[in-house]
Write an enzyme that holds these catalytic residues in place. Sequence first.
Site, PDB file in Angstrom:
ATOM      1  N   THR A 447       0.843  -1.389  -0.056  1.00 25.80           N
ATOM      2  CA  THR A 447      -0.003   0.140  -0.048  1.00 25.80           C
ATOM      3  C   THR A 447       0.842   1.331  -0.109  1.00 25.80           C
ATOM      4  OG1 THR A 447      -1.762   1.394   1.332  1.00 25.80           O
ATOM      5  CG2 THR A 447      -0.268   0.042   2.649  1.00 25.80           C
ATOM      6  N   ASP A 448       0.344   2.223  -0.645  1.00 29.15           N
ATOM      7  CA  ASP A 448       0.841   3.631  -0.548  1.00 29.15           C
ATOM      8  C   ASP A 448       0.783   4.190   0.708  1.00 29.15           C
ATOM      9  OD1 ASP A 448       2.345   5.805  -1.139  1.00 29.15           O
ATOM     10  OD2 ASP A 448       0.891   6.741  -2.525  1.00 29.15           O
ATOM     11  N   LYS A 449       1.261   5.242   1.275  1.00 24.80           N
ATOM     12  CA  LYS A 449       1.099   6.045   2.522  1.00 24.80           C
ATOM     13  C   LYS A 449       0.288   7.096   2.121  1.00 24.80           C
ATOM     14  CE  LYS A 449       4.365   8.752   3.855  1.00 24.80           C
ATOM     15  NZ  LYS A 449       3.731   9.975   3.749  1.00 24.80           N
ATOM     16  N   ILE A 676       4.821   0.872   0.531  1.00 26.54           N
ATOM     17  CA  ILE A 676       5.594   1.406  -0.573  1.00 26.54           C
ATOM     18  C   ILE A 676       5.513   2.980  -0.703  1.00 26.54           C
ATOM     19  CG2 ILE A 676       6.282   1.067  -2.910  1.00 26.54           C
ATOM     20  CD1 ILE A 676       6.140  -1.391  -1.407  1.00 26.54           C
TER      21      ILE A 676
END
Length: 726
Positions: A447-449, A676
Amino acid sequence: MSMTLRTNLKRIDVFHNEPKTVVAPIIRWHSAFVAIYCSRALISHVTPNNTNKTKPNALPKPTPTPSFTVVDSNPHHSFGVDQTTLTDIVKEKDLESLENFGGVEGIATALETHVEYGIEGGGDDDSAEDIKRRKQMFGANTYAKPPFFHFVMEAFKNVTILILLAFAALSLGFGIKQHGPKEGWYDGGSIFLAVFIVISLSSISNFRQNRQFGKLSRVSKDIKIDVVKSGRRQHVSIFDIVVGDVICLKIGDQVPADGLFIEGHSLKVDESNLTLNNVVEIDRPQNPFLFSGAKVVDGYAKMLVTSVGMNTTWGQMMSSISSDIDEETPLQERLKRLTSSIKMVGLAVDFLVLIALLVRYFTGNTKDENGVRDFNGSKTKFDNIINSVVEIVADGLTSFVASIPEGLKLAATLTLADSMKKMIADRAMVRKLSACETMGFVTTICTDKTAILTLNEMKVTKFWLGLEPVEESAYSRVAPLLVLQLIREGVALNTAGSVHKSGSDEVQFSDSPIEKAILSWPVLDMSMEMEHVKRSCSIIHAETFNSEKKISGVLLRRKLDNTVNAHWKGAAEMILEMSSRYYDASGIVTGLDNDSKLKFEHIIQGIAASSNRCIAFAHVEVAEEEVGDEQGNTMVKVKENGLTLLGLVEIKNPCRPEVKEAVEACQHAGVNVKMITSDNVSTAKVIAAECGILRPNQDIDGAVIEGEQFRKYTPKRCWRMWIKSV
């Protein structure tokens, strides 16, 4: 007379060729006009000409006034250019035709729009009517869906269905011949009925699945993009874009329609899915053409929309839902292989059975119910031989067709569709049918932040001038004022965002969340007038922000003193490496030695440790000889070294409150969660710990990965990391 008649008929033909977008009363008015016009024209040619019989002194007859007036039948729907011309100009990259129209400005005038302010979009009745007529003339930014008949034809392409139809026809013909029309149609008719039921169920299922995918596709592809309407940027769905709109593009955007480049800097687009070219540079004089489906890989720009929906170059390829339906899930692929294997085995067995039955028949080993052999050499009639052979072949085909599990694929599709509905009911966005199956095999979620784990509501909380923080109430008293002026320039000109003030003095910001936070800081806290700053300078060149550089720069010329300055902003650690001086708390330029650099690094790490972002600003005055040729003969670059650090800003982006519970649920189910990110690793580590992704004493490499590093991973490395995390 004949010439006049032909002219009149041409006029009638022109009137008939008017656009058929009028309502029923106007159509009836058209018919009445044509009837009256034709009758008057014919009467005028049939009536004898008595002009020679008039008396010499008689006054000439006055010319009769026509009882009608020819008007534009649909004036509200006319534009200065038609859709075919617009499509050809962009598709063929026809610069000559574009210049004949007066360039991009000429096309904009013909489309009744403005290259800077766009079309009217105030939300009133007039703007709604303008949008409506543009959709009527040029179409909407949507794509045609296949009708139900398309799925019926697709069902007929099935080989098994074709075999059944051929067998049904043979069975019906020989059955009627052998048993008469009263009883001979039973077998063939039953097969035809079975085929009809299979085709109907398959077509209805695929049609409903297609409509369901259409709804999901519309939701998943409902991307918001910045459109200029009435001089103001608005966040608009790509489905609401019409011809004449002015669209703002930035890195990562997908071009939503065909159009023409208006203005921008360093714009490069990836057209690999459209043409043989990968990355194409877009500029005003040489290549101002933009195609739907291309992706912006660098720069920012404004474009004028010339074609939407099915009129674009990419057209149906962009949002065709049939590709989603033709794409089989892993389960369907395995079932297809199983079905193929069963078909091959069944065909081999049935072929052997057929040969055995034919051998038994022609060797006289088969007898009828009276004990008489079916085949008795030359004594057997030819018709009886044909009927017996057809029955044997029919039995073989029947056993072959019965051995094919044709309903397996349909049953799997219906099951997956039912699972998809249940997932949607649980508020899960299902973009592909295969997700209903593959989600059961998920072991790791990457997952992105930003905007996923965080609220994406960013705000500047602290400003550092030199090594000292400046209180919010003391921004206006920063000395010297040159520092504030340079920061205003660096914010207002080194961005693709915009600021709009409404009538109620409400300020609205347009761009990414972090750009909005940076823009709102000087506008709201330092009373910056963005338009005034923009008018005071002209941009020579711009280097846009991307995830690899993590910085953006602009080269500008001040109109007041004609000096050239380069401004940079971005990740603090990157800007710090490019700087050799800095403004201290008193506003004095000081050399950036190793000791000062260590102190700045300590400040940056402290900001990251509090899960906040740190953005730095820097500038440098550029000598005239370093600028290069503004006409493009020499590549102009923004100076990247010897910068003077203007200051640091701390931006807060809090975590979503529900994220930690969701991460714990995934981990309890045996699913690992990885972050990520392209952000500072220290910041990512703090947020990962706050969300529960990074457990105490856990190695950061196992939970937080930088995007650039992740893209270099091989499948073998990913497998090792998964084993390590387990």
